[in-house]
Design a protein around this motif. Structure first.
Motif, PDB file in Angstrom:
ATOM      1  N   ILE C 124       2.718  -9.198  -7.207  1.00  0.00           N
ATOM      2  CA  ILE C 124       2.189  -7.995  -7.870  1.00  0.00           C
ATOM      3  C   ILE C 124       0.794  -8.262  -8.404  1.00  0.00           C
ATOM      4  N   ALA C 125       0.646  -9.387  -9.108  1.00  0.00           N
ATOM      5  CA  ALA C 125      -0.631  -9.676  -9.759  1.00  0.00           C
ATOM      6  C   ALA C 125      -1.767  -9.717  -8.744  1.00  0.00           C
ATOM      7  N   TYR C 126      -1.516 -10.361  -7.612  1.00  0.00           N
ATOM      8  CA  TYR C 126      -2.605 -10.514  -6.647  1.00  0.00           C
ATOM      9  C   TYR C 126      -2.780  -9.295  -5.748  1.00  0.00           C
ATOM     10  N   PHE C 127      -1.705  -8.516  -5.598  1.00  0.00           N
ATOM     11  CA  PHE C 127      -1.809  -7.375  -4.691  1.00  0.00           C
ATOM     12  C   PHE C 127      -2.320  -6.131  -5.395  1.00  0.00           C
ATOM     13  N   LEU C 128      -2.241  -6.113  -6.730  1.00  0.00           N
ATOM     14  CA  LEU C 128      -2.610  -4.912  -7.487  1.00  0.00           C
ATOM     15  C   LEU C 128      -3.996  -4.363  -7.108  1.00  0.00           C
ATOM     16  N   PRO C 129      -5.029  -5.201  -6.990  1.00  0.00           N
ATOM     17  CA  PRO C 129      -6.346  -4.650  -6.644  1.00  0.00           C
ATOM     18  C   PRO C 129      -6.381  -3.928  -5.301  1.00  0.00           C
ATOM     19  N   VAL C 130      -5.471  -4.282  -4.388  1.00  0.00           N
ATOM     20  CA  VAL C 130      -5.470  -3.631  -3.078  1.00  0.00           C
ATOM     21  C   VAL C 130      -5.091  -2.169  -3.209  1.00  0.00           C
ATOM     22  N   THR C 131      -4.111  -1.892  -4.097  1.00  0.00           N
ATOM     23  CA  THR C 131      -3.649  -0.509  -4.213  1.00  0.00           C
ATOM     24  C   THR C 131      -4.561   0.328  -5.095  1.00  0.00           C
ATOM     25  N   ALA C 132      -5.268  -0.316  -6.011  1.00  0.00           N
ATOM     26  CA  ALA C 132      -6.053   0.447  -6.980  1.00  0.00           C
ATOM     27  C   ALA C 132      -7.227   1.138  -6.290  1.00  0.00           C
ATOM     28  N   THR C 133      -7.569   2.308  -6.802  1.00  0.00           N
ATOM     29  CA  THR C 133      -8.690   3.060  -6.248  1.00  0.00           C
ATOM     30  C   THR C 133      -9.985   2.286  -6.494  1.00  0.00           C
ATOM     31  N   LEU C 134     -10.649   1.894  -5.419  1.00  0.00           N
ATOM     32  CA  LEU C 134     -11.781   0.990  -5.555  1.00  0.00           C
ATOM     33  C   LEU C 134     -12.935   1.615  -6.342  1.00  0.00           C
TER      34      LEU C 134
END
Lengths: 382, 282, 308
Positions: C124-134
């Motif tokens: 979760i910690a490392y994947f969170l930025p992938v899902t977040a609106t850039l």
């Protein structure tokens, strides 16, 4: 529904330029259990799929109960098919699976839609009829306790029964079965053979049964059509195929252990010699030249005065015993002899025996493989 | 004491070291999220507070979020995002599933050509098509509409490709049994074959929604009307307009825009990871 | 021979025909494929042809007249300092993002793979930025890196250095964008590597251990790394495509100012801000050529790399 006849006339089919079926004529009688048997790739499954309407023939016509259905959609032929993999709808319960053919025929499209289909009025009686037909079919195949399970929760044998119930439920014009037992283990297969034969007797319906297993074909069928390379080699009762094979190919295919085949020579007078001697058999006039003599394993005998042979191996099969033998000093193929287990093999000096055969039951095939009439001068030849 | 530690250390180290390294990295990865949430609840007076201490001296979360919502039509952006994502997904599935079924299970002239084109189209990014699509939509007077935002994505070649792969493994015999039973081809396609590929549908839906919720490039081209902006474009307009130092409201806005996807991710982690990574294409 | 004979081939006549049932099947297939095929034509094929056409003209959206100018647009592109700078910036960006984005992701994946109970948390910690609106997260980064208000510079000051204005110093702009790019792509690549690691049979590690690879580094070099080869190639290509498409962070953080344009941003400016449609079409084709080299490779390997 009264059983219907199936008539195939001049059926031809090729895939990518290769002929799979060549000019097949086959009249299947109402209420008959007919097996299409042959090695894989002989075209038997394609023929079945043409009857079902899943393939269309390039040539020829298909009629069900006298009505030409060559161009008809599979769903308009009122044919039920049991597939090798059973082809159950994986997301439906057993009950829904069995009900499907009836729902499709009796309910309009709107009523078949998920959720809202329930709201279509005026179909209560039809739905109740379907439900009771499903119960009856399940009863007939003893799967009532399984009605609310999904196919994935069933054993192979149970799935087989569900597939049969799904075929049975709508009283089709004919049942088509494509190797339905080949995914079952040996014991269950034997049991299902009996059940299928029993089902056929009870229903009196037309069955067309495709198999590569000659035992299935021979044990259940009224008639068997043996196919090879897109043609029907012989059509007849199991007994006819076994006792009077029309050709060398049929003779090779039917019977376990397979028929023993000996190369023989017919002289100008029709006398047949093989194993280096005159065998005491006569062929029709004018058929001189090389030929093949066929001997069923049970027609070989140990005799006091026959061809010397050596026993290579003995297999025990309960009531029967298969003995593999080698004719001494001859380049003949090894032979298999079948005898009852309570008969003692006749031991000869230094393990050799003398071999003869039941001359009246020998088969003769010409160089082209066709059956020739055979006349025996003696009962047991050596 | 020291001796005991020295004896224990070689045993503990292999366990501690990976966690320590991962924790350090995770700290960097999560820092922006933490800072965003923290700033969004701090009052403007604390703007010079650079400490990471989680409790603000006074809680200003409500005020910041209210300001974000009043200075920019946040609710409107979100609604736009929902409309656009839903519209795209529905049309994508409605067109891709029958095509994938036809490619996987039916014979028809031009099948190979269509498959080849689909695979070729997989290689073409939307950015390469944007210019002619923009000109076409401009000529048709369709800029600044929901349609313009959705139209280029109605066809998902990726969906066709994915569903075809998935449909191919559906047993032919069941389809044939269904034809004998009198199913219409539509019922077979949707009721049987698609039904057997629900995991693929779930994964594709996640992929599609995430991609289009987060997309900035295309909305930036065809939308200039704030009332039609999806969340990323709205965020950009908001941050451009917010030239002052109202970071509280800005971060509140960022949190609002980011929240839906992050929450969905936390709820359906497995599906999300499957959906986003199955492609390699974002 | 009469027309009637052709229209009604009677049963049993050995003449090859295309049966009605087969035609029905074909019609069904065409009907099912038609909507997608039409959309494919409208949103891929026609636009690509039009794009090619545009690139050979001096077309400007809304202009009165348009001239055919051959390959002038392409010639101009290679002499255009903005385009050349955008190309150089993009390459620099990619050169930073690809090795770091892949290498760090591999490291994290190797560490996460060994964890059992804490694995979901790290994922979760490392994947969170992938899902977040850039776009939104770029705004946050802007604040984080703010020369006076951001905690990053506060830390730098605390260490006794002068604050750095990451997003205003020309030489630091692209590297800063690249760091954000790495932050965004890391989790994505980690998940691909984790899938690759799961695919390595346990037996191989055990066999290597029996063969004397006692050291974890030995085992990594003899088993893990070679077995991850295909995954690594895939991750590298995917990361490259992502890197060459960098846009959002530029749009939010630098707006291409101080010579920080990237390929896609320059393209956006020419095509949609300045309405230099013809010229932008030529740039788009150059961009497409670059992406195609990578994405054809990627698509050919997609078959094997579809994860669920």
């Amino acid at each position: 529904m009264t059983p219907q006849s199936l008539d195939l006339v001049g059926i031809g089919k090729s895939f990518d330029g290769a002929d799979v079926l060549e000019n097949i004529d086959l009249a299947i009688r109402p209420g008959e259990f007919l097996s299409l048997v042959g090695a894989s790739g002989c075209g038997k499954s394609t023929l079945l799929r043409i009857i079902a309407g899943l393939e269309t023939p390039d040539r020829g016509s298909v009629a069900i109960g006298g009505r030409d259905v060559t161009e008809a959609d599979p769903s308009d032929r009122n044919i039920a098919m049991v597939f090798q993999s059973y082809a159950l709808y994986p997301h439906m319960s057993v009950r829904q699976n069995i009900a499907t053919p009836l729902r499709m025929r009796r309910l309009p499209l709107a009523a078949r839609l998920p959720v809202i289909g329930r709201l279509v009025p005026g179909l209560g009686a039809t739905r109740r009829e379907i439900a009771s037909a499903v119960e009856d079919a399940a009863e007939a195949l003893q799967i009532r306790p399984l009605l609310d399970r999904k196919p994935a929760q069933l054993s192979g044998g149970q799935r087989q029964r569900v597939a049969l119930a799904r075929a049975l439920v709508r009283a089709p014009a004919a049942f088509l079965m494509d190797e339905p037992l080949s995914n079952l283990d040996a014991k269950l297969r034997a049991h299902m053979r009996e059940e299928l034969a029993g089902l056929h007797r009870r229903l009196g319906a037309t069955f067309v049964y495709v198999t590569h297993d000659q035992i299935e074909a021979m044990t259940m069928s009224d008639r068997v059509a043996l196919m090879e390379a897109g043609r029907i080699l012989q059509l007849g009762t199991p007994a006819e195929l076994y006792e009077r094979p029309a050709s060398l190919s049929v003779a090779r295919f039917i019977g376990t252990p397979a028929m023993n085949l000996l190369p023989v020579e017919i002289d100008g007078a029709g006398r047949i010699s093989g194993l280096g001697r005159d065998l005491g058999l006569e062929a029709p006039q004018g058929k001189r030249g090389p030929a093949t003599l066929g001997l069923r394993p049970e027609d070989l005998r140990f005799v006091a005065n026959g061809s010397p042979a050596r026993i290579l191996r003995t297999e025990h099969h309960g009531a029967d015993r298969y003995v593999t033998l080698e004719i001494l000093d001859r380049s003949a193929p090894t032979l298999t002899l079948r005898q009852r287990a309570d008969e003692e093999p006749i031991p000869g000096a230094d393990g050799t025996v003398a071999l003869g055969f039941h001359a009246g039951r020998a088969h003769l095939f010409g160089a082209d493989g066709a059956r020739l009439v055979l006349r025996a001068r003696r009962q047991v030849a050596a | 004491m020291v001796a005991a530690l020295r004896r224990l250390l070689p045993h503990l180290l292999p366990h501690l070291l990976p966690h320590a390294a991962l924790a350090l990295g995770a700290g960097v990865m999560l820092l922006p999220f933490y800072w965003m949430v923290l700033t969004s609840i701090r009052p403007p007076a604390e703007i010079f507070n650079v400490s990471l201490w989680p409790i603000p001296e006074s809680f200003a979360g409500l005020a910041n979020y209210a300001r974000a919502a009043s200075q920019a039509p946040m609710a409107r952006f979100m609604l736009n995002g929902v409309i656009v994502c839903a519209g795209i997904l529905v049309v994508q599935v409605l067109t891709a599933v029958p095509a994938a079924y036809a490619l996987a299970k039916l014979k028809f002239p031009g099948r190979r050509l269509l498959l080849t084109l689909v695979i070729a189209a997989l290689c073409v990014p939307i950015q390469a098509l944007a210019l002619p699509l923009f000109v076409g939509l401009a000529k048709a007077q369709l800029l600044n509409t929901y349609f313009a935002q959705m139209a280029p994505f109605f066809l998902s070649v990726f969906a066709i490709f994915l569903f075809r792969q998935s449909f191919r493994s559906y047993p032919d015999e069941v389809i044939e049994a269904a034809r004998l039973d009198g199913f219409t081809e539509m019922e077979i396609c949707w009721g049987l074959v698609m039904r057997g590929s629900l995991p693929a549908l779930a994964a594709f839906s996640v992929f599609s929604i995430v991609a289009h919720w987060n997309d900035l490039y295309w909305p930036m081209i065809v939308v200039s009307d704030t009332a039609l902006a999806p969340p990323p474009l709205g965020m950009l307009l908001f941050s451009d307009a917010e030239s002052g130092a109202d970071y509280g409201a800005l971060m509140a806005g960022a949190a609002i825009v980011t929240a839906p996807m992050v929450l969905c991710f936390l709820i359906a982690r497995r599906h999300f990871i499957a959906g986003i990574t199955m492609t390699g294409v974002k | 021979m009469s027309v009637l004979d052709l229209a009604l081939p009677s049963a049993g006549v050995p003449a090859t025909r295309r049966p009605r049932a087969e035609r029905r099947m074909m019609r069904r297939g065409l009907m099912f494929a038609a909507p997608a095929a039409l959309l494919l034509l409208a949103t891929y094929i026609v636009p690509l042809l039009v794009l090619g056409g545009f690139s050979l003209t001096d077309y400007k959206l809304g202009a009165v007249s348009t001239r055919f100018i051959g390959l002038d647009n392409f010639v101009q592109a290679f002499h255009d300092p903005v385009f050349r700078r955008a190309l150089a910036n993009t390459v620099l960006y990619a050169v930073i993002v690809i090795p770091c984005g892949v290498g760090l992701a591999l490291g994290v994946a190797l560490l996460v793979h060994g964890r059992r109970r804490s694995r979901p948390f790290w994922e979760i910690a490392y994947f969170l930025p992938v899902t977040a609106t850039l776009v939104a997260m770029a705004t946050v980064w802007q604040f984080l890196l703010h020369p006076s208000l951001g905690p990053v510079n506060a830390a730098i000051r605390a260490l006794g250095y002068a604050p750095v204005s990451f997003l205003a110093t020309p030489s630091l702009m692209i590297p800063t964008l690249a760091v954000i790019g790495i932050w965004q792509v890391l989790g994505f690549n980690m998940v691909l590597f984790l899938a690759g690691l799961t695919g390595i049979p346990k037996d191989l590690h055990e066999a290597a251990r029996l063969d004397g690879a006692k050291n974890p580094i030995d085992r990594f070099l003899t088993v893990t790394w070679p077995m991850l080869g295909p995954t690594t190639m895939f991750v590298v290509v995917t990361t490259s495509i992502t890197a060459f498409k960098v846009f959002e962070t530029v749009a939010v953080l630098t707006k291409g100012g101080s010579g920080s344009e990237t390929l896609l941003y320059a393209l956006y400016l020419e095509g949609f801000e300045y309405s230099e449609t013809g010229y932008a079409a030529a740039l788009t084709l150059l961009f497409l050529a670059l992406i195609l080299i990578l994405s054809i490779w990627q698509t050919l390997h997609l078959d094997r790399k579809v994860h669920y």
